[in-house]
Design a protein around this motif. Sequence first.
Motif, short mmCIF file in Angstrom:
data_model
loop_
_atom_site.label_atom_id
_atom_site.label_comp_id
_atom_site.label_asym_id
_atom_site.label_seq_id
_atom_site.Cartn_x
_atom_site.Cartn_y
_atom_site.Cartn_z
N THR A 2 -0.03 64.07 -104.72
CA THR A 2 1.34 63.60 -104.95
C THR A 2 1.85 63.99 -106.34
O THR A 2 3.03 64.23 -106.51
N ASP A 3 0.94 64.06 -107.32
CA ASP A 3 1.34 64.50 -108.66
C ASP A 3 1.82 65.95 -108.64
O ASP A 3 2.82 66.29 -109.27
N ALA A 4 1.11 66.80 -107.92
CA ALA A 4 1.48 68.22 -107.84
C ALA A 4 2.86 68.39 -107.22
O ALA A 4 3.60 69.30 -107.58
N LEU A 5 3.20 67.52 -106.28
CA LEU A 5 4.51 67.59 -105.61
C LEU A 5 5.58 66.75 -106.31
O LEU A 5 6.71 66.66 -105.87
N ARG A 6 5.18 66.11 -107.40
CA ARG A 6 6.07 65.26 -108.20
C ARG A 6 6.64 64.10 -107.36
O ARG A 6 7.82 63.76 -107.47
N LEU A 7 5.77 63.53 -106.52
CA LEU A 7 6.14 62.35 -105.74
C LEU A 7 5.52 61.13 -106.41
O LEU A 7 4.30 61.04 -106.52
N PRO A 8 6.33 60.20 -106.87
CA PRO A 8 5.80 59.03 -107.58
C PRO A 8 5.24 57.98 -106.62
O PRO A 8 5.72 56.85 -106.55
N LEU A 9 4.22 58.34 -105.85
CA LEU A 9 3.58 57.43 -104.91
C LEU A 9 2.19 57.09 -105.42
O LEU A 9 1.51 57.93 -105.99
N ARG A 10 1.79 55.83 -105.20
CA ARG A 10 0.45 55.39 -105.58
C ARG A 10 0.01 54.29 -104.65
O ARG A 10 0.85 53.66 -103.99
N ALA A 11 -1.26 54.06 -104.59
CA ALA A 11 -1.81 52.99 -103.76
C ALA A 11 -1.18 51.66 -104.15
O ALA A 11 -0.90 51.40 -105.33
N GLY A 12 -0.90 50.83 -103.15
CA GLY A 12 -0.37 49.50 -103.41
C GLY A 12 1.13 49.36 -103.32
O GLY A 12 1.64 48.24 -103.29
N LEU A 13 1.89 50.47 -103.30
CA LEU A 13 3.34 50.35 -103.19
C LEU A 13 3.72 49.68 -101.88
O LEU A 13 3.10 49.95 -100.84
N ASN A 14 4.75 48.84 -101.89
CA ASN A 14 5.21 48.22 -100.65
C ASN A 14 6.24 49.12 -99.96
O ASN A 14 6.67 50.13 -100.51
N GLN A 15 6.63 48.73 -98.77
CA GLN A 15 7.55 49.54 -97.96
C GLN A 15 8.88 49.76 -98.68
O GLN A 15 9.41 50.87 -98.69
N GLN A 16 9.41 48.74 -99.32
CA GLN A 16 10.68 48.86 -100.02
C GLN A 16 10.57 49.83 -101.20
O GLN A 16 11.47 50.63 -101.44
N GLU A 17 9.46 49.79 -101.92
CA GLU A 17 9.26 50.71 -103.05
C GLU A 17 9.16 52.16 -102.56
O GLU A 17 9.71 53.07 -103.20
N ILE A 18 8.49 52.37 -101.45
CA ILE A 18 8.35 53.73 -100.91
C ILE A 18 9.69 54.27 -100.44
O ILE A 18 10.06 55.39 -100.76
#
Length: 72
Positions: A2-18
């Motif tokens: 996700t870092d390579a694609l510049r997507l700010p996603l990480r474990a633990g995010l909830n549905q609204q954050e995603i």
Amino acid sequence: MTDALRLPLRAGLNQQEITGVLVEPTGTDRFVPDRVTLVFRIGAAECYELSCTVHEEQGLIYLTMHPTPLPD
């Protein structure tokens, strides 16, 4: 990945954050009661599908990515 694609996603995010990052999913799947899989189409020229499985209590627990359409 996700870092390579510049997507700010990480474990633990909830549905609204995603959905705050990726906007609305193109589809959803619910295989068990306590989690949902959100499906997103990302990119224009090089399109790929991103699936995020979100647990009610633990948030983002699983992520898959593949080109769309799948190569032969």
